[in-house]
Design an enzyme around this catalytic site. Structure first.
Site, PDB file in Angstrom:
ATOM      1  CG  ASP A  87     -12.049   4.480   5.268  1.00 13.92           C
ATOM      2  OD1 ASP A  87     -10.865   5.174   4.645  1.00 13.92           O
ATOM      3  OD2 ASP A  87     -12.211   3.699   5.637  1.00 13.92           O
ATOM      4  CG  HIS A  89      -7.769   1.995  -0.503  1.00 14.75           C
ATOM      5  ND1 HIS A  89      -6.644   1.227  -0.225  1.00 14.75           N
ATOM      6  CD2 HIS A  89      -8.626   1.359   0.064  1.00 14.75           C
ATOM      7  CE1 HIS A  89      -7.040   0.134   0.764  1.00 14.75           C
ATOM      8  NE2 HIS A  89      -8.392   0.271   1.039  1.00 14.75           N
ATOM      9  CD  GLU A  99     -13.707   0.943   1.731  1.00 16.43           C
ATOM     10  OE1 GLU A  99     -12.464   1.005   0.871  1.00 16.43           O
ATOM     11  OE2 GLU A  99     -14.030   0.026   2.325  1.00 16.43           O
ATOM     12  CB  SER A 112      -9.981  -2.171   0.045  1.00 18.54           C
ATOM     13  OG  SER A 112     -11.084  -1.909   1.037  1.00 18.54           O
ATOM     14  CG  ASN A 169      -1.963  -1.023   1.296  1.00 20.69           C
ATOM     15  OD1 ASN A 169      -2.498  -1.417   0.258  1.00 20.69           O
ATOM     16  ND2 ASN A 169      -2.527  -1.552   2.395  1.00 20.69           N
ATOM     17  CE  LYS A 197      -4.566   0.907   3.695  1.00 19.93           C
ATOM     18  NZ  LYS A 197      -6.078   0.809   4.242  1.00 19.93           N
ATOM     19  CG  HIS A 216     -11.568  -1.582   5.596  1.00 19.92           C
ATOM     20  ND1 HIS A 216     -11.104  -1.543   7.013  1.00 19.92           N
ATOM     21  CD2 HIS A 216     -10.692  -2.256   4.956  1.00 19.92           C
ATOM     22  CE1 HIS A 216     -10.113  -2.359   7.065  1.00 19.92           C
ATOM     23  NE2 HIS A 216      -9.532  -2.519   6.017  1.00 19.92           N
TER      24      HIS A 216
END
Ligand SMILES: *Cc1c(COP(=O)(O)O)cnc(C)c1O
Length: 384
Positions: free
Chosen positions: A208, A211, A178, A182, A46, A242, A134
């Site tokens: 969120d 990423h 998100e 992910s 990541n 990440k 997640h």
């Protein structure tokens, strides 16, 4: 059967279904990992901007450190004696970058997601969460007193129906998603989510950006920056583990939300704050974030190369980002494909249930900005 035998039996069933996990023995060398006596390009990290692998950055950071400023522990919760001034500096820097009233830093994304929702929810709260959020968000929802309904992944028509039908029966509704997902590497339509939320005065939006922080947006602030809607998201959360090559997480939000969390959030209150030296490193990286635009553009270039190649080879590729799944189906197939790539020097890993739904086991390529176009071309040649 006693408890231990029961565990052993469950483990055996996992093994029979090719779903048994173990901790891999590996050593790191910048962009490479060495495992089973083989040196491989890491395609599962990541470290999206390649900052963790960048020795020069660490040297520059170390030059600013002395035995006085190298503080390896905070020795306390921030509410007691753990509130070093570096925390305020990081939070003010984040709030300044995002243009929000406030920011608050947490020990990890897991702490953030398991702490915020229970703190702000009560029995008169409805949480509407994307089906693929997640595990840390799922755990946060479970710990909260709210009622929760999951909507089909990115199905905002269904979400709109759920809002229409339910909003008036609750004190507040929180939409949870998100920004970049992910496992599929696809994105939520943040603008449409904002539009939906703004139709009601009791609906809040939680996003969120684990990423996307560092990776997306002109200044690397995330997908919300790219979509131009930072100010419309009530709980904008991201992590430092990440792309930012550190540890910890943040929320940028209104001042009242920050103050509320400081008073109510158990995973903030009842834990030793991250070491000040770690916060100093995060701040060091965050201050440079805007300047990593070339890395972000290179990452997008190699990601689209890989996505296009997978589509040409007949794989359904939902991704629009640097997280690129190659969906194999059965876990055993995903394992075989991963092993074949590893033999060719690419450290790709299978992702299996329960991380992804049954029947969608996959290789999850997680590209980083220090992978070259030539390496991606070579990888593509070995994808069957
Ligand atoms: C990695 C991740 C987290 C957890 O963050 P940590 O800082 O590693 O605990 C939370 N949410 C999402 C979407 C993630 O991918």
């Amino acid at each position: 059967m006693n408890a231990i035998e029961q565990m052993q039996q469950e483990l055996q069933i996992l093994e029979e279904h090719s779903n048994l996990r173990s901790l891999p023995a590996l050593t790191h060398e910048g962009r490479y990992v060495e495992a089973h006596g083989r040196r491989m390009l890491n395609l599962s990290s990541n470290d999206y901007l390649g900052l963790a692998a960048d020795r020069q950055l660490r040297e520059e950071f170390l030059q600013g450190l002395t035995a006085d400023s190298f503080l390896p522990t905070s020795s306390s919760s921030r509410l007691l004696t753990g509130n070093f001034s570096i925390y305020d500096e990081l939070e003010q820097t984040l709030a300044g970058l995002f243009g929000t009233e406030a920011a608050l830093v947490f020990n990890s994304g897991y702490h953030a997601n398991t702490g915020i929702l229970p703190a702000v929810s009560d029995a008169h709260t409805l949480i509407l969460a994307d089906k693929l959020v997640h595990a840390s968000l799922i755990d946060g929802i479970r710990l909260s007193a709210a009622r929760c309904i999951r909507y089909r992944h990115n199905d905002l028509k269904q979400l709109e129906r759920l809002l229409t039908e339910n909003h008036s029966a609750y004190r507040q509704v929180i939409i949870v998603t998100e920004s970049l997902f992910s496992m599929d590497g696809d994105a939520a339509d943040l603008k449409e989510l904002v539009r939906l939320k703004q139709a009601y005065d009791n609906v809040l939006l939680y996003v969120d950006e684990a990423h996307a922080f560092g990776v997306r947006g002109e200044r690397g602030l995330g997908y919300a920056e790219e979509c131009g809607c930072i100010g419309e998201i009530d709980f904008l959360v991201g992590t430092f583990g990440k792309a930012a090559a550190s540890a910890g997480a943040y929320i940028v939000c209104r001042r009242a939300i920050r103050e509320y969390l400081v008073n109510r959030m158990r995973t903030f209150i009842f834990t030793t704050a991250l070491p000040p030296v770690n916060i100093a490193w995060t701040l060091f990286i965050v201050r440079k974030l805007t300047g990593f635009q070339a890395r972000r553009m290179h990452l997008e270039r190699i990601s689209s190369m890989l996505r296009n190649a997978l589509t040409e080879k007949g794989y359904a590729c939902p991704s629009t980002s640097h997280i690129v799944p190659m969906i194999a189906g059965a876990s055993a197939d995903a394992i075989l494909k991963a092993e074949a790539l590893q033999r060719h020097g690419f450290y790709a890993l299978p992702v299996r249930p329960p991380t992804v739904p049954e029947g969608t086991s996959r290789i999850r390529f997680s590209l980083t900005a220090d992978i070259t176009e030539e390496e991606v071309e070579e990888l593509i040649k070995h994808i069957g």
